[in-house]
Design an enzyme around this catalytic site. Structure first.
Site, PDB file in Angstrom:
ATOM      1  N   GLU A 186     -28.886  28.649  44.380  1.00  0.00           N
ATOM      2  CA  GLU A 186     -28.397  27.913  45.282  1.00  0.00           C
ATOM      3  C   GLU A 186     -27.460  28.179  46.034  1.00  0.00           C
ATOM      4  O   GLU A 186     -26.221  27.815  45.647  1.00  0.00           O
ATOM      5  CB  GLU A 186     -28.167  26.614  44.414  1.00  0.00           C
ATOM      6  CG  GLU A 186     -29.455  25.831  43.748  1.00  0.00           C
ATOM      7  CD  GLU A 186     -29.362  24.423  43.081  1.00  0.00           C
ATOM      8  OE1 GLU A 186     -28.349  23.990  43.106  1.00  0.00           O
ATOM      9  OE2 GLU A 186     -30.075  24.124  42.114  1.00  0.00           O
ATOM     10  N   ASN A 209     -18.022  29.375  39.446  1.00  0.00           N
ATOM     11  CA  ASN A 209     -18.965  28.582  38.770  1.00  0.00           C
ATOM     12  C   ASN A 209     -20.580  29.415  38.467  1.00  0.00           C
ATOM     13  O   ASN A 209     -21.234  28.710  38.493  1.00  0.00           O
ATOM     14  CB  ASN A 209     -19.448  27.409  39.834  1.00  0.00           C
ATOM     15  CG  ASN A 209     -18.185  26.485  39.882  1.00  0.00           C
ATOM     16  OD1 ASN A 209     -17.581  26.053  38.908  1.00  0.00           O
ATOM     17  ND2 ASN A 209     -17.855  25.844  41.184  1.00  0.00           N
ATOM     18  N   SER A 210     -20.165  30.747  38.800  1.00  0.00           N
ATOM     19  CA  SER A 210     -21.358  31.456  38.804  1.00  0.00           C
ATOM     20  C   SER A 210     -21.417  32.846  37.772  1.00  0.00           C
ATOM     21  O   SER A 210     -20.215  33.245  37.793  1.00  0.00           O
ATOM     22  CB  SER A 210     -21.684  32.074  40.186  1.00  0.00           C
ATOM     23  OG  SER A 210     -22.954  32.821  40.126  1.00  0.00           O
ATOM     24  N   HIS A 429     -39.320  11.693  36.161  1.00  0.00           N
ATOM     25  CA  HIS A 429     -38.152  12.701  36.349  1.00  0.00           C
ATOM     26  C   HIS A 429     -37.786  13.150  34.792  1.00  0.00           C
ATOM     27  O   HIS A 429     -37.583  12.133  33.876  1.00  0.00           O
ATOM     28  CB  HIS A 429     -36.831  12.088  36.999  1.00  0.00           C
ATOM     29  CG  HIS A 429     -35.880  13.104  37.199  1.00  0.00           C
ATOM     30  ND1 HIS A 429     -34.561  12.958  36.679  1.00  0.00           N
ATOM     31  CD2 HIS A 429     -35.815  14.430  37.670  1.00  0.00           C
ATOM     32  CE1 HIS A 429     -33.659  13.869  36.873  1.00  0.00           C
ATOM     33  NE2 HIS A 429     -34.394  14.755  37.518  1.00  0.00           N
ATOM     34  N   GLU A 431     -35.026  15.440  33.425  1.00  0.00           N
ATOM     35  CA  GLU A 431     -33.804  16.393  33.603  1.00  0.00           C
ATOM     36  C   GLU A 431     -33.544  16.872  31.970  1.00  0.00           C
ATOM     37  O   GLU A 431     -33.288  16.124  31.136  1.00  0.00           O
ATOM     38  CB  GLU A 431     -32.503  15.607  34.042  1.00  0.00           C
ATOM     39  CG  GLU A 431     -31.204  16.646  33.972  1.00  0.00           C
ATOM     40  CD  GLU A 431     -31.320  18.035  34.666  1.00  0.00           C
ATOM     41  OE1 GLU A 431     -31.351  18.934  33.802  1.00  0.00           O
ATOM     42  OE2 GLU A 431     -31.795  17.921  35.862  1.00  0.00           O
ATOM     43  N   HIS A 499     -37.076  21.990  39.347  1.00  0.00           N
ATOM     44  CA  HIS A 499     -35.987  22.209  40.092  1.00  0.00           C
ATOM     45  C   HIS A 499     -34.993  23.081  38.962  1.00  0.00           C
ATOM     46  O   HIS A 499     -35.119  22.899  37.662  1.00  0.00           O
ATOM     47  CB  HIS A 499     -35.333  21.011  40.280  1.00  0.00           C
ATOM     48  CG  HIS A 499     -35.718  20.207  41.478  1.00  0.00           C
ATOM     49  ND1 HIS A 499     -35.071  20.013  42.562  1.00  0.00           N
ATOM     50  CD2 HIS A 499     -37.213  19.977  41.805  1.00  0.00           C
ATOM     51  CE1 HIS A 499     -35.623  19.485  43.381  1.00  0.00           C
ATOM     52  NE2 HIS A 499     -37.030  19.572  43.215  1.00  0.00           N
ATOM     53  N   GLU A 500     -34.238  23.809  39.526  1.00  0.00           N
ATOM     54  CA  GLU A 500     -33.169  24.915  38.679  1.00  0.00           C
ATOM     55  C   GLU A 500     -34.023  25.963  37.981  1.00  0.00           C
ATOM     56  O   GLU A 500     -33.522  26.221  37.025  1.00  0.00           O
ATOM     57  CB  GLU A 500     -32.326  24.015  38.087  1.00  0.00           C
ATOM     58  CG  GLU A 500     -31.323  23.072  38.604  1.00  0.00           C
ATOM     59  CD  GLU A 500     -31.792  21.644  38.952  1.00  0.00           C
ATOM     60  OE1 GLU A 500     -31.403  21.108  40.292  1.00  0.00           O
ATOM     61  OE2 GLU A 500     -32.845  21.313  38.247  1.00  0.00           O
ATOM     62  N   GLU A 518     -37.771  24.082  43.352  1.00  0.00           N
ATOM     63  CA  GLU A 518     -36.408  23.989  44.151  1.00  0.00           C
ATOM     64  C   GLU A 518     -35.939  25.554  44.186  1.00  0.00           C
ATOM     65  O   GLU A 518     -36.259  26.437  45.132  1.00  0.00           O
ATOM     66  CB  GLU A 518     -35.535  23.139  43.437  1.00  0.00           C
ATOM     67  CG  GLU A 518     -34.312  23.003  44.411  1.00  0.00           C
ATOM     68  CD  GLU A 518     -33.143  22.525  43.524  1.00  0.00           C
ATOM     69  OE1 GLU A 518     -32.275  21.727  43.907  1.00  0.00           O
ATOM     70  OE2 GLU A 518     -32.887  22.794  42.258  1.00  0.00           O
ATOM     71  N   GLU A 524     -29.712  18.526  48.931  1.00  0.00           N
ATOM     72  CA  GLU A 524     -28.485  17.845  48.185  1.00  0.00           C
ATOM     73  C   GLU A 524     -27.111  18.372  48.624  1.00  0.00           C
ATOM     74  O   GLU A 524     -26.064  17.612  48.589  1.00  0.00           O
ATOM     75  CB  GLU A 524     -28.659  17.996  46.973  1.00  0.00           C
ATOM     76  CG  GLU A 524     -28.452  19.210  46.321  1.00  0.00           C
ATOM     77  CD  GLU A 524     -30.121  20.027  46.186  1.00  0.00           C
ATOM     78  OE1 GLU A 524     -30.009  20.952  45.091  1.00  0.00           O
ATOM     79  OE2 GLU A 524     -30.885  19.353  46.755  1.00  0.00           O
TER      80      GLU A 524
END
Length: 715
Positions: A186, A209-210, A429, A431, A499-500, A518, A524
């Protein structure tokens, strides 16, 4: 050094390499069916190597192949010190050709031709007797290669420390890349020369953050798109990544040579193998026309045929959902602001104080169901419907969701009955908060619940650090998990939109219930500060090479402050948002904006109502990476055509010749275009709609604004 001298020098180097390889046991060459692509294979000092040329122009110089093995405490010392990189001799080789036409369950075209010439090279390692097969498939638009290991006493179980596949480039190409990262894609794409990647690396990385680039300051992710000085478009990616770690690329910027670098697991190892086994395909796409990059089916073709016997339940889907208002910050996923004091399933939510901002309420979801039914949308996604969202993120918490228990203000049974009465389904959904152990434990119950209430699609999510702790999103074990979910979902006739998760590698051919991913920076991020306008005209060259993306387009109210406290804006024009339904191919397309915003622009929303998600034919009319894309698509089983054009911040003028229309037919043509004063920053919602009659051979001349685009329907 001029170009002629450079090519001559490359030719001399190739001749020298071939001479050395001949001395080590012979060389092999293989051309593509149309003879434009040439593969050369040889053994140099016991090391297998290859090179690629396209229309007599070098693409990949001599590059070496092999695997570095980890030390195995169970192996003898002699075997323990032997990698699968050198000491090889040619044992045998075979050539063959293959030509088939297959029909995808969904796709950009009704039929796909799979035509290649194949070279199978059997190698034997001196001293160990280990056997390894290198398989090359040479297509008109590229090459796939992989390692295969027959079952053998000399090599049964082995651990990969690193794969050492090289891709030696012929020059300092322009590249479109994102930094290497074991957990996310992302990020915004960077554009630079290969030699500039190192100096630009730190600017591209969000170190806070990575886990990015723990291996190199020149590491990049695939799919990597490049363009050479002499106009060749080159793309490096992988196909059929099964039971194996995802590949990154390390660049030696002195020699312009990329080398594969696999995602490690929590132990630091890259792969645990048992023969017979094989690696994913390493793919190199090549053309002198950028449009060929977008229309290539090489990666799909390198995957196995469909393994789902009955695919009648798999269908392209257009949906809306309770999502964007939460992304923007107007509504919340969580029902209460009180943090549970005990583990999942024991908290008494009936006694908790509602926060008044929860998005997934029975009343609101009914409104979305009504909107979907009124406008011909198939499904309604609802996020935040189930208990656990109060402390789901950033806790590295193992037990978060059970995927079956709704919040008190979400009537699961009644809403499904209401949706079905309107001819609409709800989309589930899940998550997971990256707690893979927890999700697999609840997976059967979750899918059984979906079957009970008639859900046939699920959006999964993997936000956060992976549990088991220390693992990465793109490791061998996590790739196995994602595929496990897809296979289990197929047993329940459920489609998956992940996603992710890991970036796709064409597995949707084998498991077409994998209808979307994704694995990239999606819409987003427009609520978090935005992405550059060129973002959506580079993703089809990179991320979309392996499969479709759930990009969630269709934000017509581009200025978020008109209906929320969010000060950000979407970095395209309104017409540019419509174009994404064509240029960002997916069988799963979301009308992502709020129903109220679509009512404000109802005449433009008509295109979203009309546009298809599945196609008989796709023709890329114009393309240049990160600059512009124009594509025409014919809707499956109809005579309807749709055209979309999208550009970067420079704007673009398109001349579209309607030569692809059927002869003798007259079409009602509706054009949704940027107004003359449109601009993605200054005047994003300025659009014009024009209608006319057109026939085969007519010409449309359209001007795309900065960050803009256009959409055309031909009925």
């Amino acid at each position: 050094m001029n170009r002629i001298k450079l090519l001559a020098l490359m030719l001399l180097c190739t001749i020298a390499a071939m001479a050395q390889a001949a001395a080590d046991g012979g060389t092999r060459t293989l051309r593509s069916p149309n003879e434009n692509m040439l593969l050369w294979f040889g053994i140099d000092g016991g090391r297998p190597c290859y090179s690629i040329a396209y229309k007599q122009r070098p693409v990949v110089k001599r590059s070496y192949l092999g695997l570095q093995l980890a030390k195995d405490k169970h192996a003898s010392k002699k075997m323990d010190e032997t990698d699968l990189m050198d000491g090889f001799e040619l044992a045998d080789s075979k050539e063959s050709t293959f030509d088939e036409t297959w029909k995808p369950v969904w796709g950009e075209t009704r039929d796909i031709r799979n035509h290649y010439n194949e070279l199978e090279v059997a190698l034997k390692q001196r001293g160990t007797g280990r056997r390894m097969i290198l398989r090359f498939r040479v297509y008109d638009d590229g090459v796939g290669l992989r390692y295969e290991f027959p079952q053998q006493k000399e090599l049964n179980y082995f651990v990969i420390k690193e794969e050492k596949t090289q891709f030696a480039m012929t020059g300092d190409h322009t590249a479109w890349w994102i930094p290497g990262d074991y957990d996310t894609q992302e990020q915004e794409t960077q554009e630079s020369r290969l030699s500039e990647i190192r100096q630009r690396f730190h600017d591209a990385v969000n170190w806070g953050n990575s886990s990015v680039a723990v291996f190199s300051e020149t590491g990049v992710q695939t799919a990597l798109q490049m363009k050479s000085e002499d106009g060749l478009y080159i793309n490096i990616h992988e196909a059929a990544c099964i039971d194996y770690a995802t590949m990154h690329l390390n660049l030696d910027d002195r020699t312009m040579t990329f080398e594969s670098w696999l995602t490690p697991d929590a132990t630091g190892m890259k792969g645990y193998m048992q023969t017979p086994c094989q690696t994913p395909w390493r793919t190199i796409l090549v053309s002198d026309d950028a449009r060929d990059m977008l229309s290539s089916n090489l990666i799909l073709n390198l995957n196995e045929p469909c393994k789902i016997e009955d695919t009648s339940w798999i269908h392209p889907t257009k949906y809306c959902g309770v999502w964007w208002e939460m992304i923007v910050g107007k509504s919340a996923w969580n029902y209460t602001d009180e943090f549970p004091s005990v583990k999942l399933g024991l908290t008494d939510y009936d006694k908790a104080k509602p926060n008044g901002r929860h998005g997934a309420t029975t009343e609101k979801v009914r409104q979305y169901i009504d909107f979907a039914a009124e406008n011909g949308l198939d499904q309604v996604l609802v996020e935040g419907w189930n208990i656990g969202w109060e402390d789901w993120a950033n806790m590295w918490k193992q037990d978060v969701f059970d995927f079956t228990t709704p919040y008190p203000d979400f009537d699961l049974k009644a809403l499904n009955e209401y949706a079905h009465s309107k001819g609409v389904r709800l989309m589930m959904h899940h998550e997971t908060s990256s707690s893979v152990v927890n999700y697999e434990r609840h997976l059967t119950d979750a899918f059984n619940l979906m079957n009970k209430y008639g859900y046939d699609a699920v959006k999964t999510g993997y936000v956060g650090d992976i549990i088991p702790r220390g693992d990465h999103h793109f490791s061998q074990s996590m790739n196995n998990h994602y595929l496990h979910v897809v296979k289990e979902a197929a047993k329940h006739h459920i489609m998956v939109n992940a996603h992710e998760a890991v970036r796709p590698t064409g597995l949707c051919r084998t498991y077409p219930n994998l209808v979307g991913n994704e694995s990239a920076r999606g819409t987003e991020y427009e609520a978090f500060g935005g992405s550059r306008p060129d973002h959506t005209v580079i993703l089809p060259f990179t991320r979309l090479q392996g499969g479709p993306m759930d990009y969630t387009p269709g934000i017509l109210e581009t200025q978020l402050g008109t209906w929320s406290d969010n000060p950000n804006f979407v970095h395209t024009t309104l017409a540019g948002q419509l174009a994404l339904y064509l240029t960002m191919y997916s069988p799963l397309q979301m009308a992502a904006d709020l129903p109220g915003n679509y009512r404000k622009y109802d005449d433009a929303f008509q295109f979203i109502r009309d546009v298809a998600c599945d196609w008989d034919e796709s023709i890329y009319l114009e393309a240049e990476p990160a600059r512009y894309i124009t594509v025409a698509r014919k809707a499956k089983g109809t005579d309807k055509w749709f055209i979309g054009g999208k550009c970067n911040e420079d704007g673009h003028k398109s001349v579209i010749r309607l030569d692809f229309l059927d002869k003798g037919r007259t079409y009602d043509c509706t054009v949704y275009a940027d107004a003359k004063d449109a601009d993605y920053e200054k005047n994003p919602k300025a659009y014009v709609i024009t209608k006319r009659k057109v026939r085969k051979g007519d010409v449309l001349r359209l001007t795309e604004a900065r960050g803009g685009g256009f959409a055309v329907s031909l009925m």
